[in-house]
Design a protein around this motif. Structure first.
Motif, mmCIF file in Angstrom:
data_model
loop_
_atom_site.group_PDB
_atom_site.id
_atom_site.type_symbol
_atom_site.label_atom_id
_atom_site.label_comp_id
_atom_site.label_asym_id
_atom_site.label_seq_id
_atom_site.Cartn_x
_atom_site.Cartn_y
_atom_site.Cartn_z
ATOM 1 N N GLY A 154 0.819 -1.206 0.000
ATOM 2 C CA GLY A 154 0.000 0.000 0.000
ATOM 3 C C GLY A 154 0.850 1.252 0.000
ATOM 4 N N PRO A 155 0.212 2.421 0.000
ATOM 5 C CA PRO A 155 0.941 3.693 -0.152
ATOM 6 C C PRO A 155 1.955 3.962 0.955
ATOM 7 N N ASP A 156 1.728 3.452 2.151
ATOM 8 C CA ASP A 156 2.675 3.695 3.243
ATOM 9 C C ASP A 156 3.996 2.968 3.024
ATOM 10 N N TYR A 157 3.979 2.000 2.126
ATOM 11 C CA TYR A 157 5.189 1.235 1.825
ATOM 12 C C TYR A 157 5.687 1.497 0.401
ATOM 13 N N ALA A 158 5.337 2.639 -0.150
ATOM 14 C CA ALA A 158 5.727 2.966 -1.523
ATOM 15 C C ALA A 158 6.566 4.234 -1.589
ATOM 16 N N ASN A 159 7.282 4.542 -0.523
ATOM 17 C CA ASN A 159 8.032 5.797 -0.476
ATOM 18 C C ASN A 159 9.346 5.760 -1.241
ATOM 19 N N ASP A 210 9.653 15.326 -6.806
ATOM 20 C CA ASP A 210 9.763 15.098 -5.366
ATOM 21 C C ASP A 210 8.467 14.528 -4.804
ATOM 22 N N GLN A 211 8.617 13.606 -3.880
ATOM 23 C CA GLN A 211 7.479 12.964 -3.225
ATOM 24 C C GLN A 211 7.377 13.461 -1.781
ATOM 25 N N GLU A 212 6.178 13.411 -1.262
ATOM 26 C CA GLU A 212 5.990 13.717 0.153
ATOM 27 C C GLU A 212 6.506 12.545 0.979
ATOM 28 N N MET A 213 7.446 12.821 1.876
ATOM 29 C CA MET A 213 8.004 11.785 2.727
ATOM 30 C C MET A 213 7.416 11.892 4.126
ATOM 31 N N PRO A 214 6.783 10.831 4.615
ATOM 32 C CA PRO A 214 6.284 10.875 5.991
ATOM 33 C C PRO A 214 7.456 10.816 6.956
ATOM 34 N N THR A 215 7.447 11.675 7.938
ATOM 35 C CA THR A 215 8.496 11.635 8.961
ATOM 36 C C THR A 215 7.840 11.659 10.336
ATOM 37 N N PRO A 216 8.434 11.004 11.318
ATOM 38 C CA PRO A 216 9.718 10.308 11.207
ATOM 39 C C PRO A 216 9.614 9.059 10.338
ATOM 40 N N TYR A 217 10.650 8.831 9.544
ATOM 41 C CA TYR A 217 10.726 7.685 8.647
ATOM 42 C C TYR A 217 11.660 6.667 9.290
ATOM 43 N N TYR A 218 11.074 5.652 9.890
ATOM 44 C CA TYR A 218 11.837 4.657 10.642
ATOM 45 C C TYR A 218 12.741 5.326 11.684
ATOM 46 N N GLY A 219 12.278 6.434 12.228
ATOM 47 C CA GLY A 219 13.008 7.128 13.277
ATOM 48 C C GLY A 219 13.805 8.330 12.804
ATOM 49 N N PHE A 220 13.886 8.569 11.507
ATOM 50 C CA PHE A 220 14.657 9.687 10.968
ATOM 51 C C PHE A 220 13.729 10.859 10.641
ATOM 52 N N ASP A 221 14.015 12.012 11.234
ATOM 53 C CA ASP A 221 13.216 13.216 10.965
ATOM 54 C C ASP A 221 13.644 13.920 9.685
ATOM 55 N N HIS A 222 14.916 13.854 9.361
ATOM 56 C CA HIS A 222 15.451 14.500 8.164
ATOM 57 C C HIS A 222 15.855 13.389 7.191
ATOM 58 N N VAL A 223 15.244 13.374 6.006
ATOM 59 C CA VAL A 223 15.483 12.293 5.040
ATOM 60 C C VAL A 223 15.761 12.885 3.670
ATOM 61 N N ARG A 224 16.869 12.453 3.062
ATOM 62 C CA ARG A 224 17.191 12.809 1.685
ATOM 63 C C ARG A 224 17.647 11.537 0.991
ATOM 64 N N LEU A 225 16.819 11.030 0.061
ATOM 65 C CA LEU A 225 17.018 9.702 -0.492
ATOM 66 C C LEU A 225 17.823 9.687 -1.790
ATOM 67 N N CYS A 226 18.625 8.638 -1.941
ATOM 68 C CA CYS A 226 19.204 8.217 -3.216
ATOM 69 C C CYS A 226 18.688 6.808 -3.481
ATOM 70 N N ILE A 227 18.007 6.615 -4.604
ATOM 71 C CA ILE A 227 17.404 5.317 -4.913
ATOM 72 C C ILE A 227 17.978 4.826 -6.231
ATOM 73 N N GLY A 228 18.668 3.717 -6.215
ATOM 74 C CA GLY A 228 19.312 3.179 -7.407
ATOM 75 C C GLY A 228 20.818 3.179 -7.233
ATOM 76 N N HIS A 229 21.524 2.899 -8.322
ATOM 77 C CA HIS A 229 22.979 2.760 -8.255
ATOM 78 C C HIS A 229 23.651 3.320 -9.503
ATOM 79 N N GLY A 230 24.977 3.401 -9.419
ATOM 80 C CA GLY A 230 25.731 3.909 -10.551
ATOM 81 C C GLY A 230 25.323 5.331 -10.884
ATOM 82 N N ASP A 231 25.127 5.588 -12.185
ATOM 83 C CA ASP A 231 24.691 6.936 -12.588
ATOM 84 C C ASP A 231 23.189 6.987 -12.844
#
Length: 523
Positions: free
Chosen positions: A135-140, A151-172
């Motif tokens: 569901g949507p709570d697991y699609a962040n 940019d997506q809305e990130m629910p916080t705290p996210y697994y305990g982190f209030d400040h979140v900046r994501l990198c998703i994927g690898h390489g370039d």
């Protein structure tokens, strides 16, 4: 006494010995080596499961994967889990995570369907528990949703982190919060990324490698360090902080940017001693053990382990070294910023990787399959604050589930009920055998496949059992045979050791039973 800050630096898919401080004579890692020189370097730290998403969940929760539920890639960590970040945050720490998370699924590609067993009618899709992690709570962290700087809305705290900046994927080919950062700096970043825009010709490439057109100043490795410095700028001396700085590199595809791609001459790379003995040529391996490598050889552009010849292995390792040295440079930059902000003396700095990579062992690269040390053993460096700073090397065996309890004990906080690991600095607690759980590669095609690999590492030995090869196993004396070439499973002289390891495995599995739920009454 002043409460410590924590800076946790994590790389992705890095062999334990691809660092100067672990004896590598080629790769240049002065910043990480400096942390090891000032702190404790652990020489027997292991994963709890040798796969990205599950082992990151083990690190966060201090629980084995069959307890936290994230037993394979494709199962998110439950939002009701208690993480070390949750505990620190509740105790007053400011918490931040920058870079790769992978605590939730990164694609929305449907997994193979599961069906109830047995015969007869069933009114609905029944499972052993009604709570499924979807569901949507697991699609962040779905990578495609962030593409194009969306940019997506990130629910916080996210697994305990209030400040979140994501990198998703690898390489370039990374998305997440990084996507908008990249679009702010280049009008058409997609023209720089991926093999179709690479600077080399396809016929000149090794699988999983290309010469990226993305410059280092726009690379995810630079982004992670830049964002970490910004996080430090927002902190003050009166409130402790926790920052997880998680680099997506040196995970495949291997696309070190610019000068880092040319930093190492493949001819100068030292190959592992077993590089000339590919697993495909091991006639003593059962079909179940050979299966992952056959999958990889059939599709070397996927995620499965595959074989390469010596020349190609050297090119891959040289690129891997380049990515590691780039990460090391950015760590140096963050450490300099930490010192400039006056936080260095009050900050515990930890360096680790989520799991390893064959990187030439038995002629293969990547991960999954058999549990060689290159895959299950990872670097772990702990540099404490000024008043507790001691340098040395620890031979204590430990694993991912020990990280969260160690961190919380250093913070002066009790270990939550249900966390299973131990504080690695607790001298009155003997080191427990390392249990490693792995669902096996077949679950990616059949979610109910009986392909699990279970490993125990203890007292200088490694034993592995394969669920779909009941008459075969692995038993290695890691002291006498560090390259794991002589399987003693059927050797008469190792019979007593084998029986002792089997008993130790059973006892360790008993000790790691799920104690998360607490009784609410006597009956």
């Amino acid at each position: 006494m002043k409460r410590p800050n924590f800076l946790i630096v994590m790389t992705d898919q890095q062999r334990w010995d691809h660092l100067g401080c672990y004896g590598n004579p080629v790769v240049k890692t002065p910043a990480i080596d400096a942390l090891a020189a000032e702190g404790q370097r652990f020489d027997a730290f292991h994963v709890t499961t040798p796969i990205c998403q599950p082992n990151r969940a083990c690190l966060m929760t201090g629980q084995i994967s069959t307890v936290n539920g994230c037993r394979q890639n494709g199962i998110p960590l439950g939002l009701d889990s208690v993480t070390y970040a949750d505990v620190l945050r509740s105790a007053g720490w400011r918490t931040g995570m920058i870079g790769k998370s992978h605590l939730q699924n990164v694609t929305d590609i449907p997994a193979p369907a599961r069906q109830p067993r047995g015969k007869g009618e069933i009114p609905a899709e029944w499972r052993g528990t009604r709570q499924q992690r979807s569901g949507p709570d697991y699609a962040n962290e779905i990578r495609a949703k962030w593409a194009g700087g969306n940019d997506q809305e990130m629910p916080t705290p996210y697994y305990g982190f209030d400040h979140v900046r994501l990198c998703i994927g690898h390489g370039d080919q990374v998305e997440g919060h990084y996507s908008q950062w990249l679009h702010d700096r280049h009008p058409d970043p997609d023209s720089l990324r991926g093999p179709e825009n690479a600077l080399d010709a396809p016929e000149d490439r090794v699988p999983q490698c290309w010469r990226s057109a993305l410059p280092e100043e726009l690379h995810p490795t630079r982004y992670v360090a830049d964002e970490a410095c910004e996080f430090l700028d927002a902190q003050d001396a009166d409130t402790p902080f926790l920052l997880l700085m998680s680099f997506p590199d040196p995970h495949h595809p291997f696309t070190a940017p610019g000068r880092w791609a040319d930093l190492y001459d493949p001819a100068e790379v030292e190959l592992p001693a077993t590089a000339q003995r590919p697993l495909a040529a091991h006639a003593d391996l059962p079909a179940a053990a050979r299966h992952p490598y056959a999958m990889g050889d059939a599709d070397p552009h996927s995620h499965w382990p595959f074989h390469l010849d010596e020349a190609a292995l050297r090119r891959v390792i040289a690129l891997n070294y380049g990515a590691i040295s780039f990460v090391d440079q950015e760590i140096a930059r963050v450490m300099a910023h930490l010192r400039a902000r006056g936080f260095d003396e009050d900050t515990v700095v930890v360096f680790m990787s989520d799991h390893g990579d064959y990187m030439g062992d038995h002629g293969t690269i990547l991960k999954m399959g058999l549990h060689y040390q290159s895959v299950i053993r990872v670097p772990f460096i702990w540099r404490d604050t000024a008043d507790r700073r001691t340098a040395g090397v620890s031979a204590r065996q430990a694993s991912a589930i020990d990280f969260a309890p160690t961190l919380l004990q250093r913070a002066g906080l009790r270990i939550p009920l249900g966390m299973q690991g131990d504080d690695v600095f607790a001298s009155d607690t003997p080191a427990a055998p390392v249990l490693i759980e792995d669902p096996g590669i077949a679950v990616f095609a059949d979610a109910d496949a009986r392909s699990a690999i279970t490993t125990l590492v203890d007292d200088g030995w490694r034993m592995s059992l394969l669920e779909d090869a009941p008459d075969w196993g692995e038993l290695y004396d890691l002291t006498a045979d560090p390259e794991e070439e002589h399987n003693l499973w059927s050797a008469p002289e190792a019979k007593d050791r084998k029986l002792a390891m089997l008993e130790a495995l059973a006892r360790r599995q008993i000790s790691l039973r799920n104690l998360t739920l607490c009784p609410t009454a006597r009956a």
